[in-house]
Design a protein around this motif. Structure first.
Motif, PDB file in Angstrom:
ATOM      1  N   ARG B 228       1.023   0.435   4.952  1.00 47.85           N
ATOM      2  CA  ARG B 228       1.593   1.563   5.727  1.00 47.85           C
ATOM      3  C   ARG B 228       3.203   1.544   5.443  1.00 47.85           C
ATOM      4  O   ARG B 228       3.636   2.598   5.352  1.00 47.85           O
ATOM      5  CB  ARG B 228       1.419   1.440   7.198  1.00 47.85           C
ATOM      6  CG  ARG B 228       1.720   0.005   7.811  1.00 47.85           C
ATOM      7  CD  ARG B 228       1.336   0.017   9.406  1.00 47.85           C
ATOM      8  NE  ARG B 228       2.112   0.811  10.405  1.00 47.85           N
ATOM      9  CZ  ARG B 228       1.983   0.843  11.390  1.00 47.85           C
ATOM     10  NH1 ARG B 228       1.575   0.066  12.106  1.00 47.85           N
ATOM     11  NH2 ARG B 228       2.949   1.809  12.022  1.00 47.85           N
ATOM     12  N   GLU B 229       3.821   0.398   5.229  1.00 48.56           N
ATOM     13  CA  GLU B 229       5.374   0.463   5.144  1.00 48.56           C
ATOM     14  C   GLU B 229       5.462   1.204   3.684  1.00 48.56           C
ATOM     15  O   GLU B 229       6.834   1.776   3.420  1.00 48.56           O
ATOM     16  CB  GLU B 229       5.836  -0.872   4.928  1.00 48.56           C
ATOM     17  CG  GLU B 229       6.277  -1.445   6.353  1.00 48.56           C
ATOM     18  CD  GLU B 229       5.158  -2.075   7.046  1.00 48.56           C
ATOM     19  OE1 GLU B 229       4.366  -2.835   6.424  1.00 48.56           O
ATOM     20  OE2 GLU B 229       5.175  -2.109   8.256  1.00 48.56           O
ATOM     21  N   GLY B 230       4.395   1.190   2.719  1.00 53.85           N
ATOM     22  CA  GLY B 230       4.766   1.599   1.442  1.00 53.85           C
ATOM     23  C   GLY B 230       4.877   3.412   1.393  1.00 53.85           C
ATOM     24  O   GLY B 230       5.794   3.788   0.722  1.00 53.85           O
ATOM     25  N   ILE B 231       4.276   3.816   2.231  1.00 50.25           N
ATOM     26  CA  ILE B 231       4.226   5.348   2.628  1.00 50.25           C
ATOM     27  C   ILE B 231       5.737   5.897   2.773  1.00 50.25           C
ATOM     28  O   ILE B 231       6.152   6.693   1.770  1.00 50.25           O
ATOM     29  CB  ILE B 231       3.844   5.820   3.865  1.00 50.25           C
ATOM     30  CG1 ILE B 231       2.440   5.416   3.750  1.00 50.25           C
ATOM     31  CG2 ILE B 231       3.949   7.215   4.106  1.00 50.25           C
ATOM     32  CD1 ILE B 231       1.559   6.330   3.435  1.00 50.25           C
ATOM     33  N   VAL B 232       6.687   5.336   3.156  1.00 49.20           N
ATOM     34  CA  VAL B 232       8.107   5.620   3.414  1.00 49.20           C
ATOM     35  C   VAL B 232       8.808   5.711   1.939  1.00 49.20           C
ATOM     36  O   VAL B 232       9.736   6.392   1.702  1.00 49.20           O
ATOM     37  CB  VAL B 232       8.840   4.910   4.352  1.00 49.20           C
ATOM     38  CG1 VAL B 232      10.241   5.326   4.742  1.00 49.20           C
ATOM     39  CG2 VAL B 232       7.986   4.875   5.676  1.00 49.20           C
ATOM     40  N   TYR B 233       8.273   4.894   1.200  1.00 50.84           N
ATOM     41  CA  TYR B 233       9.034   4.538  -0.246  1.00 50.84           C
ATOM     42  C   TYR B 233       8.042   5.489  -1.127  1.00 50.84           C
ATOM     43  O   TYR B 233       8.210   5.363  -2.562  1.00 50.84           O
ATOM     44  CB  TYR B 233       9.035   3.140  -0.536  1.00 50.84           C
ATOM     45  CG  TYR B 233       9.479   2.128   0.327  1.00 50.84           C
ATOM     46  CD1 TYR B 233      10.897   2.426   0.480  1.00 50.84           C
ATOM     47  CD2 TYR B 233       8.919   1.159   1.057  1.00 50.84           C
ATOM     48  CE1 TYR B 233      11.341   1.362   1.413  1.00 50.84           C
ATOM     49  CE2 TYR B 233       9.451   0.218   1.932  1.00 50.84           C
ATOM     50  CZ  TYR B 233      10.781   0.655   2.244  1.00 50.84           C
ATOM     51  OH  TYR B 233      11.586  -0.289   3.163  1.00 50.84           O
ATOM     52  N   GLY B 234       7.181   6.337  -0.708  1.00 52.75           N
ATOM     53  CA  GLY B 234       6.519   7.317  -1.443  1.00 52.75           C
ATOM     54  C   GLY B 234       5.376   6.330  -2.169  1.00 52.75           C
ATOM     55  O   GLY B 234       4.923   7.002  -3.259  1.00 52.75           O
ATOM     56  N   ILE B 235       4.909   5.196  -1.709  1.00 54.93           N
ATOM     57  CA  ILE B 235       3.824   4.557  -2.454  1.00 54.93           C
ATOM     58  C   ILE B 235       2.432   4.921  -1.534  1.00 54.93           C
ATOM     59  O   ILE B 235       2.383   4.676  -0.442  1.00 54.93           O
ATOM     60  CB  ILE B 235       3.983   3.193  -2.473  1.00 54.93           C
ATOM     61  CG1 ILE B 235       5.129   2.745  -3.313  1.00 54.93           C
ATOM     62  CG2 ILE B 235       2.815   2.406  -2.994  1.00 54.93           C
ATOM     63  CD1 ILE B 235       5.818   1.658  -2.979  1.00 54.93           C
ATOM     64  N   PRO B 236       1.865   5.902  -2.308  1.00 56.01           N
ATOM     65  CA  PRO B 236       0.594   6.474  -1.783  1.00 56.01           C
ATOM     66  C   PRO B 236      -0.785   5.313  -1.307  1.00 56.01           C
ATOM     67  O   PRO B 236      -1.803   5.646  -1.179  1.00 56.01           O
ATOM     68  CB  PRO B 236       0.073   7.205  -2.562  1.00 56.01           C
ATOM     69  CG  PRO B 236       0.200   7.162  -3.833  1.00 56.01           C
ATOM     70  CD  PRO B 236       1.632   6.182  -3.619  1.00 56.01           C
ATOM     71  N   ALA B 237      -0.679   3.965  -1.690  1.00 53.31           N
ATOM     72  CA  ALA B 237      -1.642   2.902  -1.596  1.00 53.31           C
ATOM     73  C   ALA B 237      -2.288   3.111  -0.179  1.00 53.31           C
ATOM     74  O   ALA B 237      -3.669   2.977  -0.193  1.00 53.31           O
ATOM     75  CB  ALA B 237      -1.045   1.700  -1.780  1.00 53.31           C
ATOM     76  N   ALA B 238      -1.700   3.370   0.953  1.00 54.63           N
ATOM     77  CA  ALA B 238      -2.403   3.576   2.149  1.00 54.63           C
ATOM     78  C   ALA B 238      -3.330   4.733   2.316  1.00 54.63           C
ATOM     79  O   ALA B 238      -3.993   4.872   3.184  1.00 54.63           O
ATOM     80  CB  ALA B 238      -1.253   3.543   3.253  1.00 54.63           C
ATOM     81  N   LEU B 239      -2.978   5.509   1.336  1.00 54.89           N
ATOM     82  CA  LEU B 239      -3.856   6.897   1.683  1.00 54.89           C
ATOM     83  C   LEU B 239      -5.145   6.994   0.868  1.00 54.89           C
ATOM     84  O   LEU B 239      -6.108   7.634   1.000  1.00 54.89           O
ATOM     85  CB  LEU B 239      -3.077   8.033   1.020  1.00 54.89           C
ATOM     86  CG  LEU B 239      -1.604   8.408   1.616  1.00 54.89           C
ATOM     87  CD1 LEU B 239      -1.196   9.482   0.889  1.00 54.89           C
ATOM     88  CD2 LEU B 239      -1.844   8.563   3.211  1.00 54.89           C
ATOM     89  N   ILE B 240      -5.428   5.737   0.089  1.00 56.56           N
ATOM     90  CA  ILE B 240      -6.662   5.493  -0.814  1.00 56.56           C
ATOM     91  C   ILE B 240      -7.932   5.452   0.396  1.00 56.56           C
ATOM     92  O   ILE B 240      -8.889   6.334   0.081  1.00 56.56           O
ATOM     93  CB  ILE B 240      -6.405   4.540  -1.756  1.00 56.56           C
ATOM     94  CG1 ILE B 240      -5.547   4.757  -2.851  1.00 56.56           C
ATOM     95  CG2 ILE B 240      -7.755   4.165  -2.309  1.00 56.56           C
ATOM     96  CD1 ILE B 240      -5.347   3.612  -3.746  1.00 56.56           C
ATOM     97  N   PRO B 241      -7.902   4.654   1.425  1.00 57.33           N
ATOM     98  CA  PRO B 241      -8.832   4.672   2.124  1.00 57.33           C
ATOM     99  C   PRO B 241      -9.249   5.892   2.677  1.00 57.33           C
ATOM    100  O   PRO B 241     -10.352   6.220   2.895  1.00 57.33           O
ATOM    101  CB  PRO B 241      -8.396   3.682   3.221  1.00 57.33           C
ATOM    102  CG  PRO B 241      -7.318   2.895   2.792  1.00 57.33           C
ATOM    103  CD  PRO B 241      -6.707   3.539   1.701  1.00 57.33           C
ATOM    104  N   ALA B 242      -8.102   6.966   2.983  1.00 61.31           N
ATOM    105  CA  ALA B 242      -8.436   8.225   3.483  1.00 61.31           C
ATOM    106  C   ALA B 242      -9.506   8.975   2.430  1.00 61.31           C
ATOM    107  O   ALA B 242     -10.300   9.564   2.963  1.00 61.31           O
ATOM    108  CB  ALA B 242      -7.267   9.008   3.547  1.00 61.31           C
ATOM    109  N   VAL B 243      -9.242   8.837   1.274  1.00 66.26           N
ATOM    110  CA  VAL B 243     -10.074   9.455   0.188  1.00 66.26           C
ATOM    111  C   VAL B 243     -11.538   9.179   0.468  1.00 66.26           C
ATOM    112  O   VAL B 243     -12.554   9.776   0.369  1.00 66.26           O
ATOM    113  CB  VAL B 243      -9.754   9.209  -1.255  1.00 66.26           C
ATOM    114  CG1 VAL B 243     -10.626   9.975  -2.008  1.00 66.26           C
ATOM    115  CG2 VAL B 243      -8.247   9.697  -1.347  1.00 66.26           C
ATOM    116  N   ALA B 244     -11.671   7.663   0.768  1.00 66.05           N
ATOM    117  CA  ALA B 244     -12.960   7.038   0.587  1.00 66.05           C
ATOM    118  C   ALA B 244     -13.723   7.511   2.025  1.00 66.05           C
ATOM    119  O   ALA B 244     -14.744   8.055   1.967  1.00 66.05           O
ATOM    120  CB  ALA B 244     -12.805   5.402   0.688  1.00 66.05           C
ATOM    121  N   ILE B 245     -12.818   7.460   2.994  1.00 72.90           N
ATOM    122  CA  ILE B 245     -13.567   7.908   4.242  1.00 72.90           C
ATOM    123  C   ILE B 245     -14.030   9.447   4.280  1.00 72.90           C
ATOM    124  O   ILE B 245     -14.986   9.625   4.747  1.00 72.90           O
ATOM    125  CB  ILE B 245     -12.499   7.501   5.390  1.00 72.90           C
ATOM    126  CG1 ILE B 245     -12.360   5.957   5.627  1.00 72.90           C
ATOM    127  CG2 ILE B 245     -12.998   8.233   6.778  1.00 72.90           C
ATOM    128  CD1 ILE B 245     -11.468   5.515   6.843  1.00 72.90           C
TER     129      ILE B 245
END
Lengths: 318, 272
Positions: B228-245
């Protein structure tokens, strides 16, 4: 006796009973563990003396029924006890946070309720054409995502990519109303999206249901414009189901807040609750659970009352 | 299997892929679950298809193993809630009277407390392990199944063939499992899909809040929490589970829709 006051009194009594039973459930919910609270707080390796001390200081040596009534009567007087983790008074920790949570939920409600009803009307007006389908598609996508992920998607787009709003919702008493609004913009947007879909679909369904009636056909044959027809003739008769759905969603909003607050690091009740669940701070969890359940049951009760009051057959009995 | 609409076929296919990936996780994952293979938050490359996470572990690997945990817990919780909810619901409908009243009122009471809040209250004192999570989620969700299966069973219970079975001298158990269950199966299967999706969202939420799956195990909600911390730096890693779900829930919904339509068309007659 006129049926309305009788029904209202019945519902209120039922609501109070439900609330009482819910408080029992919350209390019992924390006792169905193999050990007890002292064991959970101190861990498996605690010495028997430490456990005994903890139990005595928490009053765990009393029978459960006594503890329940002590807890409930002091909670009713506004004394929620002290937190295990930091020894602070729970009621004073909660006061400001509850206000913040209600502020966030209120902002989200003020946006989502009119928007949902308007979109519902629009979807009926353009039924089965592209606006209806577009609205359905967007709302369906937003409910297939858990709230917290929707939160991060919106944070990523609106805060990180486009820099429109702050990604972290800091809020304090020194801020003006507009500053506060700016701070809660993103969490309020997420909450709006979360409840919008359900409210809008139910509005659409309720109005479509009324649209089948003969008097709508009369109005149509009179040559009224489609939107006037829907807003003036169909809408009033669909109010009861719509209000019901709105209330249920407001109740849901208060719960959805729990997760969203964690995402946006918003200093409200939800974050407080989640923090203390992880710390196994049972008195705080019980207090927060009781408050959330009260709001939830209260709003559901209100929904019942409004649907009773909006029923013309009950208001004007033969 | 004739006459399945394309949307339902697509749904079945994608859902199948997710389950297959979950079952075959140890064989198809390119790296080990906790193996640190690169820098933190590397962008996607031919070596790491989805990039790396906050500790430099391969994200694709973690998504596959995370999917395994998520899908397993959600399936098990759905199984618990369906077995318990439908058996209790049918029992309430078949016995009726006081039994039904007591069971239904207790059910209403449990439903009057928001599910997430109740789960948080219970998990604050329970040890957070996978069996406990499955039980808590399954028990809380069984209230919804109870309500549906009771409503369905009440309708079936008054039909002639049930009465015939009673007059034949069959016991309540026979009536529940041989008469009501087969006829209530279609609406229940349609509901199954929705409850499964709900279970996926629920376990992800719990893990995200830190009271679900505990490290070193992970699931989709846990991956969001870690990155989640990555989001603020523009790293979308935390959003990948969203796509899967989203992909999984839309595919399951497509299948459930089809099952639901099939159910409603069955009401007209059993010929087709």
């Amino acid at each position: 006796m006129h049926p309305i006051p009788k029904l209202v009194i019945q519902r209120l009594a039922l609501g109070l009973l439900l609330l009482f039973a819910a408080s029992v459930m919350i209390f019992v919910g924390t006792m169905i563990l193999p050990g007890d609270v002292a064991q959970a707080v101190l861990g498996q390796n605690a010495t028997p003396e430490a456990l005994a001390n903890m139990r005595a200081s928490l009053g765990l040596d009393q029978p459960a029924v006594t503890r329940y009534f002590t807890w409930l009567s002091s909670a009713l007087q506004g004394d929620l006890g002290t937190a295990l983790s930091n020894g602070r008074d729970i009621a004073s920790s909660i006061a400001g946070r509850l206000q913040n949570t209600l502020f966030l939920a209120a902002v989200a409600a003020c946006i989502s309720v009119p928007l949902a009803i308007f979109l519902g009307l629009l979807a009926v007006r353009y039924r089965d054409r592209w606006p209806d389908k577009l609205i359905s598609a967007i709302t369906l996508t937003s409910i297939s995502l858990p709230e917290f992920l929707l939160g991060y998607v919106i944070m990523y787009l609106f805060s990180v990519q486009w820099g429109l709003f702050p990604s972290v919702s800091n809020i304090n008493d020194g801020m003006s109303f507009l500053q506060k609004l700016n701070a809660v913009a993103l969490p309020a947007m997420v909450l709006t999206l979360v409840v919008l879909a359900h409210m809008m679909r139910m509005t659409r369904a309720a109005i479509l249901n009324v649209m089948q009636s003969a008097y709508i056909e009369t109005a149509e044959l009179k040559g009224l414009r489609r939107f006037t027809l829907i807003a003036r003739h169909a809408m009033p008769n669909a109010i009861a189901p719509i209000v019901n759905v709105v209330m249920i969603n407001l109740a849901y909003l208060v719960v959805g807040v729990v997760v969203i607050e964690v995402v946006f690091v918003y200093p409200g009740m939800g974050q407080y609750l989640v923090d203390h669940v992880a710390k196994r701070d049972v008195p705080v969890v019980q207090a927060c659970g009781l408050i959330f359940a009260t709001i939830y049951i209260g709003l559901n009760l209100l929904a019942d009352l409004i649907s009773i009051l909006s029923n013309p057959r009950l208001r004007h009995p033969k | 299997m004739k006459g399945i609409p394309i949307s339902a076929l697509l749904g079945l296919f994608v859902t199948g892929l997710f389950f297959l990936a979950a079952i075959l996780a140890p064989w198809i994952a390119p790296y080990g679950l906790g193996q640190i293979v690169g820098d933190i938050w590397e962008p996607s490359s031919s070596q790491f298809w989805l990039g790396t996470d906050n500790l430099g572990r391969d994200l694709l690997t973690r998504m596959i193993y995370g999917g395994q945990t998520t899908i397993f817990v959600a399936s098990a919780a759905t199984a618990v809630s369906f077995t318990l909810g439908s058996v209790l619901g049918f029992t309430a409908a078949v016995y009726g009277g006081l039994t039904d009243q007591i069971m239904s009122r207790i059910n209403d009471l449990v439903m009057s407390i928001p599910t997430l809040i109740f789960a948080l209250v219970v998990l604050s004192v329970m040890p957070v392990t996978i069996p406990v999570l499955i039980l808590v989620m399954g028990l809380l969700d069984s209230t919804r199944v109870f309500r549906l299966s009771r409503a369905v069973a009440v309708d079936i219970n008054v039909m002639d063939f049930v009465e015939a079975a009673r007059l034949r001298g069959e016991g309540q158990r026979w009536v529940i499992f041989r008469e009501i269950l087969p006829n209530a199966l279609s609406p229940l299967v349609a509901e199954l899909g929705l409850r499964f999706i709900f279970a996926i969202l629920f376990i992800s939420t719990l893990s995200f809040l830190g009271i679900g799956i505990q490290p070193p195990e992970t699931d989709w909600g846990g991956i969001v929490k870690e990155n989640r911390e990555g989001i603020v730096y523009g790293i979308p890693a935390a959003l990948i589970p969203a796509v899967a779900i989203v992909t999984l829930s839309i595919s399951v919904n497509l299948v459930a829709d089809w099952a639901l339509n099939r159910t409603t068309s069955l009401k007209g007659g059993r010929g087709g």
